[in-house]
Motif scaffolding. Structure first.
Motif, PDB file in Angstrom:
ATOM      1  N   HIS A 183       0.824  -1.215   0.000  1.00  0.00           N
ATOM      2  CA  HIS A 183       0.000   0.000   0.000  1.00  0.00           C
ATOM      3  C   HIS A 183       0.857   1.263   0.000  1.00  0.00           C
ATOM      4  CE1 HIS A 183      -3.447  -2.530   0.647  1.00  0.00           C
ATOM      5  NE2 HIS A 183      -2.978  -2.984   1.793  1.00  0.00           N
ATOM      6  N   ILE A 184       2.077   1.163  -0.531  1.00  0.00           N
ATOM      7  CA  ILE A 184       2.991   2.299  -0.398  1.00  0.00           C
ATOM      8  C   ILE A 184       2.459   3.555  -1.108  1.00  0.00           C
ATOM      9  CG2 ILE A 184       4.392   1.746  -2.433  1.00  0.00           C
ATOM     10  CD1 ILE A 184       5.591   3.072   1.028  1.00  0.00           C
ATOM     11  N   GLY A 185       1.723   3.401  -2.204  1.00  0.00           N
ATOM     12  CA  GLY A 185       1.180   4.573  -2.885  1.00  0.00           C
ATOM     13  C   GLY A 185       0.188   5.331  -2.028  1.00  0.00           C
ATOM     14  N   ALA A 186      -0.717   4.605  -1.391  1.00  0.00           N
ATOM     15  CA  ALA A 186      -1.713   5.238  -0.530  1.00  0.00           C
ATOM     16  C   ALA A 186      -1.057   5.860   0.698  1.00  0.00           C
ATOM     17  CB  ALA A 186      -2.763   4.215  -0.103  1.00  0.00           C
ATOM     18  N   ILE A 187      -0.052   5.179   1.234  1.00  0.00           N
ATOM     19  CA  ILE A 187       0.609   5.678   2.442  1.00  0.00           C
ATOM     20  C   ILE A 187       1.404   6.942   2.145  1.00  0.00           C
ATOM     21  CG2 ILE A 187       2.426   5.164   4.120  1.00  0.00           C
ATOM     22  CD1 ILE A 187       1.466   2.213   4.012  1.00  0.00           C
ATOM     23  N   THR A 188       2.196   6.930   1.079  1.00  0.00           N
ATOM     24  CA  THR A 188       2.992   8.117   0.759  1.00  0.00           C
ATOM     25  C   THR A 188       2.098   9.296   0.401  1.00  0.00           C
ATOM     26  OG1 THR A 188       3.264   7.296  -1.520  1.00  0.00           O
ATOM     27  CG2 THR A 188       5.034   6.824   0.054  1.00  0.00           C
ATOM     28  N   ALA A 189       0.971   9.023  -0.246  1.00  0.00           N
ATOM     29  CA  ALA A 189       0.040  10.114  -0.569  1.00  0.00           C
ATOM     30  C   ALA A 189      -0.490  10.759   0.704  1.00  0.00           C
ATOM     31  CB  ALA A 189      -1.107   9.584  -1.424  1.00  0.00           C
ATOM     32  N   ARG A 190      -0.814   9.935   1.693  1.00  0.00           N
ATOM     33  CA  ARG A 190      -1.315  10.478   2.959  1.00  0.00           C
ATOM     34  C   ARG A 190      -0.239  11.296   3.667  1.00  0.00           C
ATOM     35  NH1 ARG A 190      -5.377   6.059   5.792  1.00  0.00           N
ATOM     36  NH2 ARG A 190      -6.408   5.358   3.877  1.00  0.00           N
ATOM     37  N   LEU A 191       0.986  10.833   3.625  1.00  0.00           N
ATOM     38  CA  LEU A 191       2.064  11.540   4.306  1.00  0.00           C
ATOM     39  C   LEU A 191       2.358  12.875   3.631  1.00  0.00           C
ATOM     40  CD1 LEU A 191       4.489   8.545   5.032  1.00  0.00           C
ATOM     41  CD2 LEU A 191       3.009   9.728   6.668  1.00  0.00           C
ATOM     42  N   ILE A 192       2.364  12.892   2.310  1.00  0.00           N
ATOM     43  CA  ILE A 192       2.601  14.143   1.587  1.00  0.00           C
ATOM     44  C   ILE A 192       1.451  15.120   1.812  1.00  0.00           C
ATOM     45  CG2 ILE A 192       2.797  15.166  -0.716  1.00  0.00           C
ATOM     46  CD1 ILE A 192       4.321  12.595  -1.546  1.00  0.00           C
ATOM     47  N   GLU A 193       0.230  14.597   1.795  1.00  0.00           N
ATOM     48  CA  GLU A 193      -0.942  15.440   2.050  1.00  0.00           C
ATOM     49  C   GLU A 193      -0.882  16.066   3.441  1.00  0.00           C
ATOM     50  OE1 GLU A 193      -5.846  15.080   2.146  1.00  0.00           O
ATOM     51  OE2 GLU A 193      -4.603  13.329   1.718  1.00  0.00           O
ATOM     52  N   ALA A 194      -0.284  15.328   4.384  1.00  0.00           N
ATOM     53  CA  ALA A 194      -0.186  15.830   5.753  1.00  0.00           C
ATOM     54  C   ALA A 194       0.992  16.776   5.953  1.00  0.00           C
ATOM     55  CB  ALA A 194      -0.059  14.659   6.722  1.00  0.00           C
ATOM     56  N   GLY A 195       1.809  16.957   4.902  1.00  0.00           N
ATOM     57  CA  GLY A 195       2.866  17.951   5.008  1.00  0.00           C
ATOM     58  C   GLY A 195       4.287  17.448   4.870  1.00  0.00           C
ATOM     59  N   ARG A 196       4.505  16.136   4.717  1.00  0.00           N
ATOM     60  CA  ARG A 196       5.870  15.644   4.497  1.00  0.00           C
ATOM     61  C   ARG A 196       6.326  16.075   3.100  1.00  0.00           C
ATOM     62  NH1 ARG A 196       7.367  12.387   9.338  1.00  0.00           N
ATOM     63  NH2 ARG A 196       9.211  11.786   8.172  1.00  0.00           N
ATOM     64  N   GLY A 197       7.612  16.372   2.982  1.00  0.00           N
ATOM     65  CA  GLY A 197       8.132  16.825   1.705  1.00  0.00           C
ATOM     66  C   GLY A 197       8.193  15.708   0.674  1.00  0.00           C
ATOM     67  N   PRO A 198       7.762  15.956  -0.552  1.00  0.00           N
ATOM     68  CA  PRO A 198       7.815  14.928  -1.593  1.00  0.00           C
ATOM     69  C   PRO A 198       9.214  14.389  -1.843  1.00  0.00           C
ATOM     70  CG  PRO A 198       6.470  16.791  -2.294  1.00  0.00           C
ATOM     71  CD  PRO A 198       7.160  17.217  -1.030  1.00  0.00           C
ATOM     72  N   ASP A 199      10.246  15.208  -1.603  1.00  0.00           N
ATOM     73  CA  ASP A 199      11.624  14.799  -1.843  1.00  0.00           C
ATOM     74  C   ASP A 199      12.279  14.163  -0.619  1.00  0.00           C
ATOM     75  OD1 ASP A 199      11.569  15.687  -4.477  1.00  0.00           O
ATOM     76  OD2 ASP A 199      12.170  17.722  -3.905  1.00  0.00           O
ATOM     77  N   GLU A 200      11.501  13.935   0.430  1.00  0.00           N
ATOM     78  CA  GLU A 200      12.076  13.323   1.632  1.00  0.00           C
ATOM     79  C   GLU A 200      12.564  11.911   1.318  1.00  0.00           C
ATOM     80  OE1 GLU A 200      11.073  12.734   6.382  1.00  0.00           O
ATOM     81  OE2 GLU A 200       9.471  13.301   4.990  1.00  0.00           O
ATOM     82  N   PRO A 201      13.733  11.528   1.818  1.00  0.00           N
ATOM     83  CA  PRO A 201      14.279  10.199   1.509  1.00  0.00           C
ATOM     84  C   PRO A 201      13.411   9.073   2.064  1.00  0.00           C
ATOM     85  CG  PRO A 201      15.979  11.632   2.407  1.00  0.00           C
ATOM     86  CD  PRO A 201      14.662  12.334   2.620  1.00  0.00           C
ATOM     87  N   LEU A 202      13.328   8.005   1.289  1.00  0.00           N
ATOM     88  CA  LEU A 202      12.602   6.793   1.677  1.00  0.00           C
ATOM     89  C   LEU A 202      13.417   5.605   1.172  1.00  0.00           C
ATOM     90  CD1 LEU A 202       8.820   6.012   1.343  1.00  0.00           C
ATOM     91  CD2 LEU A 202      10.491   4.463   0.327  1.00  0.00           C
TER      92      LEU A 202
END
Length: 276
Positions: A183-202
């Motif tokens: 579910h990484i797509g749904a999870i990363t979308a939620r994190l970015i929507e909540a304010g995490r930077g799109p370029d943050e390392p993963l």
């Protein structure tokens, strides 16, 4: 060698096998393997750990893998009761730590309900040991003073709604996620929507602490596409945060196996001091 407790007939030991490398087994875990009559193991226990079982021990597979036929948890728990009541020394061997997203608490409570004596043996959880084998520390004083461990899917197999993703995203500099690849797509979308930077390392760490270990470094925004384009498959640990950048200096396993040079200043702190 310290004196180790006797593994009595009719007892169940709930033991963590660590993330893969048999060298990460505790003394209690190795002792249990050497004395168990029956070893009920999950899918994440590396074969090298099972090879340490005493001759004549019975191995029973009780693995649960998402999307594949798996025994029901209640049946596994009751099987432990049945074997113990038959007078067996029962080793319930789990990858990582039995109390970290491992259903060890559920199994132990079943044993309590049926008055079966048991022992808990912690193991090295993949969210710490697996990351260490990838050269990623869970904490570093230049990047984070907190870390959050969470699961990427609930008992129904979907992204957990019980997690307050907004506050997790805002409140924890490093996130370590178990069972999150699907579910990484749904999870990363939620994190970015909540304010995490799109370029943050993963980073994805697959088959951690084994000879099959693979690591993919990417970003929050690219994670879904990059892992889809790769050949990586679960089991995997996913880590989000600046600690991922430290892998450039701490990938000790890659340096040993490939003779790769390591960056002594992966965060660029010394270079900033020199130019500042």
């Amino acid at each position: 060698m310290p004196a180790l407790p006797a593994f009595e007939p009719g007892h169940v030991w709930l033991v963590g096998a660590g993330p893969g490398d048999p060298g990460l087994l505790t003394l209690h875990a190795a002792h249990a393997l050497a004395h168990a009559d029956v070893i009920v193991h999950d899918a994440l226990v590396d074969p090298a750990c099972l090879a340490l079982a005493r001759p004549g021990a019975t191995l029973e597979y009780a693995g649960k893998r998402g999307g594949k036929p798996s025994p029901k948890q209640r049946d596994i728990s009751l099987r432990l009761v049945e074997l113990a009541r038959a007078g067996k020394r029962v080793l319930r061997l789990k990858g990582g730590d039995p109390f970290v997203f491992g259903r060890g608490g559920e199994e132990a409570l079943t044993l309590v309900a049926h008055t079966v004596p048991f022992r808990i043996v912690p193991g090295v959880t993949a969210g710490i040991g697996g990351l260490a084998y990838a050269g990623i520390p869970a904490t570093h004083r230049d990047t984070n003073h907190a870390v959050t461990f969470l699961t990427g899917h609930d008992s129904s197999g979907v992204v957990p709604d019980a997690i307050d993703w907004h506050h997790v995203a805002k409140g924890s500099p490093v996130l370590v996620m178990y069972m999150a690849m699907k579910h990484i797509g749904a999870i990363t979308a939620r994190l970015i929507e909540a304010g995490r930077g799109p370029d943050e390392p993963l980073a994805f760490v697959c088959n951690a602490a084994t000879g099959r270990q693979q690591v993919l470094e990417t970003t929050l925004a690219r994670a879904e596409a990059d892992v889809a384009a790769s050949s990586l498959e679960p089991p995997a640990i996913v880590v989000v945060g600046e600690v991922v950048r430290l892998r450039a200096g701490l990938d000790w396993l890659g340096a040993l196996t490939a003779g790769r040079a390591l960056d002594p200043d992966p965060l660029g702190l010394r270079r900033q001091d020199e130019t500042g």
